[in-house]
Each structure stands twice: as structure tokens, then as C-alpha cells.
Design a protein around this motif. Sequence first.
Motif, PDB file in Angstrom:
ATOM      1  N   ALA A   1       6.363  23.299-116.508  1.00 21.75           N
ATOM      2  CA  ALA A   1       4.955  23.635-116.309  1.00 21.75           C
ATOM      3  C   ALA A   1       4.794  24.351-114.972  1.00 21.75           C
ATOM      4  O   ALA A   1       5.686  24.314-114.126  1.00 21.75           O
ATOM      5  CB  ALA A   1       4.093  22.374-116.347  1.00 21.75           C
TER       6      ALA A   1
ATOM      7  N   LYS B   1       1.225  26.833-120.192  1.00 21.44           N
ATOM      8  CA  LYS B   1       2.085  26.070-119.278  1.00 21.44           C
ATOM      9  C   LYS B   1       1.379  25.662-117.983  1.00 21.44           C
ATOM     10  O   LYS B   1       1.967  24.965-117.159  1.00 21.44           O
ATOM     11  CB  LYS B   1       3.343  26.869-118.945  1.00 21.44           C
ATOM     12  CG  LYS B   1       4.364  26.895-120.076  1.00 21.44           C
ATOM     13  CD  LYS B   1       5.782  26.975-119.579  1.00 21.44           C
ATOM     14  CE  LYS B   1       6.769  26.726-120.706  1.00 21.44           C
ATOM     15  NZ  LYS B   1       8.169  26.738-120.248  1.00 21.44           N
TER      16      LYS B   1
ATOM     17  N   LEU C   1      -0.918  23.707-115.452  1.00 19.92           N
ATOM     18  CA  LEU C   1      -1.512  22.386-115.244  1.00 19.92           C
ATOM     19  C   LEU C   1      -2.680  22.527-114.260  1.00 19.92           C
ATOM     20  O   LEU C   1      -2.820  23.567-113.607  1.00 19.92           O
ATOM     21  CB  LEU C   1      -0.460  21.436-114.676  1.00 19.92           C
ATOM     22  CG  LEU C   1       0.732  21.125-115.589  1.00 19.92           C
ATOM     23  CD1 LEU C   1       1.739  20.227-114.876  1.00 19.92           C
ATOM     24  CD2 LEU C   1       0.272  20.478-116.893  1.00 19.92           C
TER      25      LEU C   1
ATOM     26  N   VAL D   1       2.322  14.007-111.869  1.00 23.28           N
ATOM     27  CA  VAL D   1       2.489  15.131-112.785  1.00 23.28           C
ATOM     28  C   VAL D   1       3.939  15.286-113.210  1.00 23.28           C
ATOM     29  O   VAL D   1       4.241  15.514-114.398  1.00 23.28           O
ATOM     30  CB  VAL D   1       1.959  16.434-112.120  1.00 23.28           C
ATOM     31  CG1 VAL D   1       2.427  17.668-112.887  1.00 23.28           C
ATOM     32  CG2 VAL D   1       0.447  16.415-112.037  1.00 23.28           C
TER      33      VAL D   1
ATOM     34  N   LYS E   1       4.848  12.536-115.715  1.00 22.42           N
ATOM     35  CA  LYS E   1       4.111  12.568-116.965  1.00 22.42           C
ATOM     36  C   LYS E   1       4.551  13.707-117.876  1.00 22.42           C
ATOM     37  O   LYS E   1       4.438  13.621-119.109  1.00 22.42           O
ATOM     38  CB  LYS E   1       2.608  12.693-116.664  1.00 22.42           C
ATOM     39  CG  LYS E   1       1.695  12.500-117.848  1.00 22.42           C
ATOM     40  CD  LYS E   1       0.250  12.299-117.420  1.00 22.42           C
ATOM     41  CE  LYS E   1      -0.299  13.494-116.669  1.00 22.42           C
ATOM     42  NZ  LYS E   1      -1.733  13.328-116.325  1.00 22.42           N
ATOM     43  N   ASN E   2       5.058  14.789-117.297  1.00 21.89           N
ATOM     44  CA  ASN E   2       5.375  15.990-118.092  1.00 21.89           C
ATOM     45  C   ASN E   2       6.888  16.118-118.348  1.00 21.89           C
ATOM     46  O   ASN E   2       7.677  15.522-117.676  1.00 21.89           O
ATOM     47  CB  ASN E   2       4.863  17.239-117.376  1.00 21.89           C
ATOM     48  CG  ASN E   2       3.341  17.327-117.416  1.00 21.89           C
ATOM     49  OD1 ASN E   2       2.783  17.800-118.371  1.00 21.89           O
ATOM     50  ND2 ASN E   2       2.685  16.832-116.369  1.00 21.89           N
TER      51      ASN E   2
END
Length: 378
Positions: free
Chosen positions: A182, A199, A201, A374, A377-378
Motif C-alpha cells: 500500500a 492502493k 491508505l 497500518v 493490519k495490511n
Amino acid sequence: MRILLVGEYSGFHNTLKEGLIQLGHEVILIGDNDFKNYPLDISVYAKTFKDNYVLNKIRQAIFRLTTIDLAQLEIAFRFFLNRKKLIGFDIVQLINEYPLHSNLYLEKKMLNYIFKNNKKTFLSSCGDDYPSVKYMLEDKFKYSVLTPCKTNPKLGHCQYTLCYATKPFKELHEFVYQNCIAVIPGDLDYAIPLQNHPKALPLIPYPINIDKNEFSPLIIKDKIIIFHGINEANYYKKGNNYFEKALEIIEEKYGDKVEITTTRSIPYATYIKLYNKAHILLDQTFSYDQGYNALEAMAKGKVVFTGAEQEFTAHYNLKERVCINALPEVESLVTELSHLIENPEEIIAISKRARAFIEKEHDYIIVANKYLEVWKKN
């Protein structure tokens, strides 16, 4: 976690590293370095061909004859010399699509090595890149750093910025996006062009070390001190021509009430020493949001003329000004400066709000935690 940060040119990754270490993580920072000489754990700076006078002259001659830059080759050499130190990280973050500044073929080779030998790679949108420059060229911003290039395409920064919209840089952009999980914009100047990108965030603000950048309450005794620090290489990119014309008018209008300090491409330590004395700092005119220089000054309680467009105030839900939106218009700058000079209590109020804003939105520990959330989580 083991975290590899790739690239540095503003203090962003150094400050993020400080926050991550405070939270108990192992962090390595690799990068090329510019004149600001930020600390790096692994430097790929081409010191052989840049710092040696004779070799630098030879390098320039070869470049004129062949367009091959030996310094860019040295960057790749130093990278692969340290390659064993660049594997096995849980998280990698690139500061930009072009973080190491080698030639594009070798840049891809270095990035590909990083992609293949580490777990997850994220990209920060920070500094010139393909999406932001393309957005500028489509005139979707009401003004941008390319605005001065419309009247004078030969300005120093124009060619450098425009190269990011060329086919080779578009290919680099696509290669990096294919290999990153991302992209995380660092401010609104990069978040706006990435709206609706699959992509992209949400924006994470730049981290500022509020412990190092201590707040100093402004005291106005005799004159209001205005500081204008010029980096000649970015003179028109930052809108310094507008600031200089505005300051001429302010000097004539309020000569007995103001002390104006203008510097040109001075060492960073001298720059900081002079700007620490100021009440007002003139930063840039072509941005929607603040960069690192402005944010650190705001942390210290300076009233900063910088990017603070409606998109910025809406994003942070601000009801009162924490800095001054510096438009590329002399009349507007004169009006804003005149208001502050005639109402010094407003300088004190904005100073306090600036510090409170930095503590709330940019505290390096809070920001480091946002990145960790982040990344996990991704």
C-alpha cells in the motif's frame, strides 16, 4: 519488529525511527544523503565521486560525454556492498518511489532486491513522484510548484520535477506499486492526487519530535522579527520571489516595527540559530499542507507562512488558524503580514495553537503507533 526505512531527505524517516525505537522496535535506515546530512545507519552516498574534487570533475566530464553518472553507479555499488544487512525485515518502508537516487535501471535492481528479501513493503508518498506531478500537469490544483514553470520553463526546479512524469519514471512508479502492499501519503499535497487509488491508505501526518523541538513562548518586546530563509536551488519552487516583494513593502510600511532577516543558502546550524529568534517564519507559497520545515517551526511556536488551504483545515477540523495560508500573491502576503504586525496579540495566540496542533496531530510517538497499526493490519 525489525523495520527497514529506505530513503531520507527531510528528517521524516529519522523522526519516525526515533518514535519506533521508543516503542521497542529495531529500525535500520538506509539512504543517499543530500546537503543536510541526516544520520543514516547505512549510507549509499557517493562520497568517492562527489566529495573528491578531482574525481568529481572527471565524473562531470564523463557525464557530459556519455550521460553516465559515476556517482549513481557508486550508489548501487555501496548498496550491494551492504546487501546482507538488508534482508529479513518484517516491514520495509520506502520514503518515495525513487528513494536511493541511482540511475533507474540500478534503482529497480536495488528495490527488487529489497522486495524479494523482506516480508512486507509499504510506500510513503512524500516528495515529487509520478502521481503528484501528473496531477499538477492536469491543472487539478489551483496552484502547485509547477505554476512558475508555465511562465518560465527554464527555472531550475522545473526540469527536475517534470522528469517524474516521463515514461521511464512512470515505469518505475508502476514497478514500485506492483511490489508494495500500500501507499501512505504524508500530507495533503500527496493525499489529494491519490484519492480513490486502490492502493492508497488514509494520510498519516509526518512525525515531529516534540521533545527535541521545544516550545518557546513568543515575547514581543520592541520589534516583530520576520525570518525568511532562502535555499537558492528552490527559490521559485518555494515562492521566495513573492515573499521578497512582500517584505519590501512591509519594510517600507512598518520599518520601525519589524526586523527582517533574510538568508541565502546558509549552513543548517546557522539557519536554525537565526530562525529561533524569529516570531514569524516565511516557508513556502505553493503547497496545500505543511512540510517538515514548517512543522518543526510550528512545534517551536513560530507563526509560519506555509500551506494551509481549505482542504487542510477541513481535514483536521480546525476552527482557528494554526499557521498562515501563504498564497502566491504579493498583495495577500502583505495583507496577512500587516494584520499580524498591527495585532501582535494574534501572533501570540497562533503560536500557542501551532504548538497544540503539533502535539495533537504530529507527536512522533503517536504517529509511529499509527504506522505500526497500518503495517500490521495490511
